[in-house]
Design an enzyme around this catalytic site. Sequence first.
Site, PDB file in Angstrom:
ATOM      1  N   CYS A   1       0.812  -1.224   0.000  1.00 42.69           N
ATOM      2  CA  CYS A   1       0.000   0.000   0.000  1.00 42.69           C
ATOM      3  C   CYS A   1       0.844   1.273   0.000  1.00 42.69           C
ATOM      4  CB  CYS A   1      -0.952  -0.011   1.187  1.00 42.69           C
ATOM      5  SG  CYS A   1      -2.123  -1.368   1.085  1.00 42.69           S
TER       6      CYS A   1
ATOM      7  N   HIS B   1      -3.712   7.169   1.732  1.00 39.74           N
ATOM      8  CA  HIS B   1      -4.012   5.814   1.268  1.00 39.74           C
ATOM      9  C   HIS B   1      -5.402   5.427   1.773  1.00 39.74           C
ATOM     10  CE1 HIS B   1      -3.846   1.619   0.496  1.00 39.74           C
ATOM     11  NE2 HIS B   1      -3.767   1.285   1.768  1.00 39.74           N
TER      12      HIS B   1
ATOM     13  N   ASN C   1      -9.974  -0.624  -0.935  1.00 40.90           N
ATOM     14  CA  ASN C   1      -8.519  -0.467  -0.903  1.00 40.90           C
ATOM     15  C   ASN C   1      -7.912  -1.107  -2.153  1.00 40.90           C
ATOM     16  OD1 ASN C   1      -5.783  -0.535  -0.398  1.00 40.90           O
ATOM     17  ND2 ASN C   1      -5.946  -1.431   1.653  1.00 40.90           N
TER      18      ASN C   1
HETATM   19  O1  UT7 Z   1      -3.870  -1.036   3.604  1.00 42.40           O
HETATM   20  C1  UT7 Z   1      -3.133  -2.027   4.187  1.00 42.40           C
HETATM   21  C2  UT7 Z   1      -3.328  -2.208   5.544  1.00 42.40           C
HETATM   22  N1  UT7 Z   1      -4.611  -2.772   5.926  1.00 42.40           N
HETATM   23  C3  UT7 Z   1      -5.328  -2.091   6.762  1.00 42.40           C
HETATM   24  O2  UT7 Z   1      -5.021  -0.978   7.070  1.00 42.40           O
HETATM   25  C4  UT7 Z   1      -6.514  -2.786   7.387  1.00 42.40           C
HETATM   26  C5  UT7 Z   1      -6.480  -2.558   8.850  1.00 42.40           C
HETATM   27  N2  UT7 Z   1      -7.564  -3.193   9.589  1.00 42.40           N
HETATM   28  C6  UT7 Z   1      -8.848  -2.805   9.468  1.00 42.40           C
HETATM   29  O3  UT7 Z   1      -9.231  -1.992   8.650  1.00 42.40           O
HETATM   30  C7  UT7 Z   1      -9.803  -3.366  10.482  1.00 42.40           C
HETATM   31  O4  UT7 Z   1      -9.097  -4.033  11.499  1.00 42.40           O
HETATM   32  C8  UT7 Z   1     -10.870  -4.342   9.898  1.00 42.40           C
HETATM   33  C9  UT7 Z   1     -11.830  -3.566   9.017  1.00 42.40           C
HETATM   34  C10 UT7 Z   1     -10.232  -5.458   9.127  1.00 42.40           C
HETATM   35  C11 UT7 Z   1     -11.700  -4.914  11.060  1.00 42.40           C
HETATM   36  O5  UT7 Z   1     -12.267  -3.864  11.827  1.00 42.40           O
HETATM   37  P1  UT7 Z   1     -12.120  -3.815  13.401  1.00 42.40           P
HETATM   38  O6  UT7 Z   1     -12.820  -2.609  13.856  1.00 42.40           O
HETATM   39  O7  UT7 Z   1     -10.668  -3.932  13.734  1.00 42.40           O
HETATM   40  O8  UT7 Z   1     -12.927  -5.079  13.833  1.00 42.40           O
HETATM   41  P2  UT7 Z   1     -12.489  -6.251  14.816  1.00 42.40           P
HETATM   42  O9  UT7 Z   1     -11.661  -7.244  14.096  1.00 42.40           O
HETATM   43  O10 UT7 Z   1     -11.981  -5.669  16.089  1.00 42.40           O
HETATM   44  O11 UT7 Z   1     -13.884  -6.886  15.140  1.00 42.40           O
HETATM   45  C12 UT7 Z   1     -14.915  -6.182  15.881  1.00 42.40           C
HETATM   46  C13 UT7 Z   1     -16.176  -7.020  15.884  1.00 42.40           C
HETATM   47  C14 UT7 Z   1     -15.926  -8.462  16.293  1.00 42.40           C
HETATM   48  O12 UT7 Z   1     -17.092  -8.916  16.959  1.00 42.40           O
HETATM   49  P3  UT7 Z   1     -17.151  -8.992  18.574  1.00 42.40           P
HETATM   50  O13 UT7 Z   1     -16.018  -9.910  18.954  1.00 42.40           O
HETATM   51  O14 UT7 Z   1     -16.922  -7.572  19.046  1.00 42.40           O
HETATM   52  O15 UT7 Z   1     -18.501  -9.527  18.841  1.00 42.40           O
HETATM   53  C15 UT7 Z   1     -15.796  -9.198  14.996  1.00 42.40           C
HETATM   54  O16 UT7 Z   1     -16.118 -10.548  15.085  1.00 42.40           O
HETATM   55  O17 UT7 Z   1     -16.724  -7.086  14.571  1.00 42.40           O
HETATM   56  C16 UT7 Z   1     -16.784  -8.451  14.132  1.00 42.40           C
HETATM   57  N3  UT7 Z   1     -16.412  -8.434  12.716  1.00 42.40           N
HETATM   58  C17 UT7 Z   1     -17.284  -8.319  11.718  1.00 42.40           C
HETATM   59  N4  UT7 Z   1     -18.620  -8.203  11.707  1.00 42.40           N
HETATM   60  C18 UT7 Z   1     -19.213  -8.094  10.512  1.00 42.40           C
HETATM   61  C19 UT7 Z   1     -15.153  -8.527  12.201  1.00 42.40           C
HETATM   62  N5  UT7 Z   1     -15.207  -8.449  10.852  1.00 42.40           N
HETATM   63  C20 UT7 Z   1     -16.521  -8.329  10.547  1.00 42.40           C
HETATM   64  C21 UT7 Z   1     -17.206  -8.198   9.324  1.00 42.40           C
HETATM   65  N6  UT7 Z   1     -18.551  -8.079   9.356  1.00 42.40           N
HETATM   66  N7  UT7 Z   1     -16.592  -8.176   8.135  1.00 42.40           N
END
Ligand code: UT7
Length: 344
Positions: free
Chosen positions: A130, A270, A300
């Site tokens: 990225c 980005h 992305n």
């Molecule tokens: O460009 C290169 C670098 N890449 C990035 O910068 C990506 C960086 N990471 C992210 O953008 C985020 O971490 C994600 C979008 C991938 C995930 O978002 P998050 O706010 O970090 O979610 P999380 O993994 O902490 O999950 C929060 C909650 C969890 O549920 P509980 O345990 O709170 O009940 C997950 O199980 O959201 C749930 N969850 C989802 N729910 C619906 C995780 N992914 C999803 C999903 N849809 N796709």
Amino acid sequence: MSIDTIDVSMKPNNKRNIKAAITGVGGFVPEDFISNKDLEKMVDTNDEWITARTGIKKRRILKDKGKGTSFLAINAAKDLIAKKKINPESIDLVIVSTITPDFHGASTAPTVASAIKAKNAYAFDLSAACSGFLFGMSTATSYIESGRYKKVLLIGADMMSSIVDYTDRSTSILFGDGAGAVLVEPSLNGYGWEDEYLRSDGIGAEWLNIKSGGSLYPISNETIANKWHYIAQDGKTVFKSAVSEMANATEQIIIRNELKSEEIKYLLPHQANKRIIDATAEKINLDKNKVLMNIENYGNTTAATIPLLMYDYEKNLNEGDKLILAAFGAGLTWGAAYLTWAYN
Ligand code: UT7
């Protein structure tokens, strides 16, 4: 590094005889897309969650069989060449920043250079995920500043759909396909690439990668069974690093160039996650209307995000505008840059 430790003398030598400038922009995204509603049928997710947690509504997907990243890059380059009315034979160098080359071994840039008839150019790929466009700009501007090259075509292009596991909700919601191209030439009006702050840290390689297909884990039945040919990430860890490093790099570049928030015309960040972008803008006290975004429509696109912003917002950019670019990605790689836009 805290603000207290910023050393203005760390700024690269700015007494350059030749300054490099972006003098043209092109772009290409496929027409097909996957919406959040489509994803609801593919993985356990929903439109509301994706919109709130990422800002993404849809991502463009190259569905045509037999077409790879070179197809995206060639179309972005052709768009630029037609708009700028340049003779492709005048291009000295073609750089394609990508992590999804058509093949391993034979790089994608020579395919692109041949297709656009840049027959006097040599060509190579650059892999910085990225941060690929930022690292590519550092490379392209250095070639121009050396005085040995006059026209460098830099293309950020990625067909992320070729490495996304559409059963993995932590990656399938994020990535899309696209390409953005810029022409880098010696500046004729004093505007151009002013400063850059680029960094990397291999300690984070394990947090975001495509594990197999390289020399460490050559493709085998086992790697396929483990789905190591797909992109995988520790989303939370990457998110935290992205927020702190992108904001820090942006702050560094602003402070050491003694820029005031009100002087900055736009931030071109980005496009990985709207929350990372908002945090970066907040750190430098930048008004929301100065932050360029198109993540909603493309997701992305890895190396293509920043040049696609330039492509989409080209009409808003004017000669002399002070712009900040910032990126963070796999490697880990990250950085920020300051440029003054060179044309209307
Ligand atoms: O460009 C290169 C670098 N890449 C990035 O910068 C990506 C960086 N990471 C992210 O953008 C985020 O971490 C994600 C979008 C991938 C995930 O978002 P998050 O706010 O970090 O979610 P999380 O993994 O902490 O999950 C929060 C909650 C969890 O549920 P509980 O345990 O709170 O009940 C997950 O199980 O959201 C749930 N969850 C989802 N729910 C619906 C995780 N992914 C999803 C999903 N849809 N796709």
